[in-house]
Every structure is written in C-alpha cells, then in structure tokens.
Scaffold this motif. Structure first.
Motif, short mmCIF file in Angstrom:
data_model
loop_
_atom_site.label_atom_id
_atom_site.label_comp_id
_atom_site.label_asym_id
_atom_site.label_seq_id
_atom_site.Cartn_x
_atom_site.Cartn_y
_atom_site.Cartn_z
N THR A 179 -24.59 1.64 -19.22
CA THR A 179 -22.90 1.95 -18.85
C THR A 179 -22.77 1.77 -17.15
OG1 THR A 179 -22.57 3.10 -20.76
CG2 THR A 179 -21.36 3.54 -19.00
N ARG A 180 -21.89 1.26 -16.82
CA ARG A 180 -21.57 1.19 -15.27
C ARG A 180 -20.29 1.54 -14.79
NH1 ARG A 180 -25.24 1.22 -11.93
NH2 ARG A 180 -23.95 -0.60 -10.60
N ARG A 181 -20.14 2.07 -13.65
CA ARG A 181 -19.01 2.55 -13.26
C ARG A 181 -18.71 2.08 -11.92
NH1 ARG A 181 -16.74 7.00 -9.85
NH2 ARG A 181 -14.57 7.42 -10.95
N LEU A 182 -18.02 1.43 -11.33
CA LEU A 182 -17.41 0.92 -10.02
C LEU A 182 -16.03 1.33 -9.46
CD1 LEU A 182 -18.67 -2.91 -10.32
CD2 LEU A 182 -20.04 -1.07 -9.18
N ALA A 183 -16.36 2.04 -8.33
CA ALA A 183 -14.86 2.47 -7.88
C ALA A 183 -14.63 2.28 -6.36
CB ALA A 183 -14.90 3.95 -8.41
N ARG A 184 -13.36 2.37 -6.06
CA ARG A 184 -12.77 2.02 -4.88
C ARG A 184 -11.52 2.87 -4.63
NH1 ARG A 184 -11.04 -3.32 -1.51
NH2 ARG A 184 -10.06 -1.99 0.20
N SER A 185 -11.49 3.66 -3.45
CA SER A 185 -10.36 4.30 -3.08
C SER A 185 -9.33 3.30 -2.31
CB SER A 185 -10.75 5.60 -2.18
OG SER A 185 -11.32 6.48 -3.09
N VAL A 186 -7.98 3.66 -2.87
CA VAL A 186 -6.96 2.71 -1.86
C VAL A 186 -5.86 3.65 -1.58
CG1 VAL A 186 -7.54 0.36 -2.89
CG2 VAL A 186 -5.76 1.95 -3.97
N HIS A 187 -4.88 3.44 -0.57
CA HIS A 187 -3.80 4.28 -0.06
C HIS A 187 -2.84 3.78 -1.13
CE1 HIS A 187 -0.33 5.98 1.74
NE2 HIS A 187 -1.45 6.76 2.45
N ARG A 188 -2.19 4.68 -1.73
CA ARG A 188 -1.22 4.27 -2.86
C ARG A 188 0.00 3.52 -2.16
NH1 ARG A 188 2.18 9.78 -5.01
NH2 ARG A 188 2.75 7.98 -6.20
N ALA A 189 -0.01 3.43 -0.63
CA ALA A 189 1.43 2.35 -0.41
C ALA A 189 0.92 1.08 -0.51
CB ALA A 189 1.43 2.56 0.99
N GLU A 190 -0.51 0.69 -0.96
CA GLU A 190 -0.98 -0.49 -1.09
C GLU A 190 -0.58 -1.01 -2.51
OE1 GLU A 190 -4.48 -1.87 0.93
OE2 GLU A 190 -4.91 0.58 1.04
N LEU A 191 -0.39 0.03 -3.65
CA LEU A 191 -0.03 -0.27 -4.67
C LEU A 191 1.41 -0.32 -5.07
CD1 LEU A 191 -2.58 2.09 -6.29
CD2 LEU A 191 -2.60 -0.64 -6.08
N ASP A 192 1.86 -0.53 -6.35
CA ASP A 192 3.37 -0.73 -6.42
C ASP A 192 4.04 0.67 -6.00
OD1 ASP A 192 4.35 -0.25 -9.81
OD2 ASP A 192 3.32 1.20 -8.28
N VAL A 193 5.54 0.30 -5.81
CA VAL A 193 6.59 1.43 -5.34
C VAL A 193 7.38 1.59 -6.46
CG1 VAL A 193 8.37 2.18 -3.81
CG2 VAL A 193 6.44 1.05 -3.00
N GLU A 194 7.84 0.38 -7.04
CA GLU A 194 8.80 0.37 -8.14
C GLU A 194 8.75 -1.02 -8.65
OE1 GLU A 194 12.70 1.52 -7.28
OE2 GLU A 194 12.38 0.67 -5.01
#
Length: 147
Positions: free
Chosen positions: A79-94
């Motif tokens: 079982t593998r888990r890969l993760a990365r943090s991003v600023h939420r402004a880089e994701l959708d707004v609406e």
C-alpha cells in the motif's frame, strides 16, 4: 505482472493551516513473486490535473501538480500513499467565474478546477512498468470554496 490496484485521489484539510490543502493519492502496488523488477527501485510520478466535465461553457482553469516518490519493488501487495500540500487559492474557487457587462448581464469568462483527476506512472530505469488514473474527485476547495 506488475499492476496498480484501487488508485484514489482525495483533497484533505490540514489542521491549523486553513489556507492549505493536501492532495493525497493512495494505491496498492501488486508485484508477482517472479517479476524481474523485484528488488529494484521504482520511481512513482503522480500528476494531478483539472478534468473538464463539460459542465460550463469554458474549459477549466489550467492546473497541474506533480508528486514524486520512490520505493523498492517487493513481491506481493504494497500500500502506497503520496501527498503534496498546495495553497487552496491554487484550487477552485467556485464552479464558474463571471464578469458583468455594461448592461448588468453576466458573461462567463473561466471555469475553475472543481473536478480533479490524478494520473499515476511507475517506472524502473525510465521504462514504464504500470500506469493508472484515479476516479474524478469533485468539490470546491479554493479560497471561497465550501469543502
């Protein structure tokens, strides 16, 4: 045979960091006992991108996040888990972004990335040994989102 089972993408909140989100890809790597890659280093590459679900008059705003990992191939299931943090402004707004014209009407000008998918590729010595794509994840994770 080498295969990727049950790849999943999710977007998590990060406790104490309201402006951040964590992109997480989980999967199970299955390697046969007699597979030549056993004992070799496997490079993992995940590319998270917007998926156009054709639910707005414009294509989604472009985004692409890369998550790299590495592991040693072991026989059986891992079982593998890969993760990365991003600023939420880089994701959708609406879902849609509109501007107002001179008459007070609205005009769509962009589609935010409210549908995400992750493509996972595994390589050994730059040779692809397995690839998979996660199911689409939909939500509203951006600065004005309701995740």
């Amino acid at each position: 045979m080498v295969r990727i089972d049950d790849p999943r993408l999710r977007v998590e909140r990060i406790r104490g960091l309201p402006g951040e989100r964590r992109l997480v890809v989980d999967y199970r790597l299955v390697v046969d006992d007699d597979e030549p890659v056993v004992g070799h280093s496997i490079a993992e590459r995940v590319v998270v991108r917007a998926k156009d679900e054709h639910d707005a008059p414009f294509r989604p705003a472009g985004l692409e996040f890369v998550i790299d990992g590495e592991m040693v191939a072991l026989p059986g299931a891992t079982t593998r888990r890969l993760a990365r943090s991003v600023h939420r402004a880089e994701l959708d707004v609406e879902q849609d972004w509109w501007e107002t014209d001179a008459a007070g009407g609205t005009t769509p000008i962009a589609e935010f990335a409210d549908h995400l998918v992750a493509a996972l590729t595994l390589t050994v010595d730059d040779c692809e040994i397995a690839a998979a794509e996660t199911p689409v994840v939909s939500g509203s994770w951006g600065a004005l989102g309701t995740d």
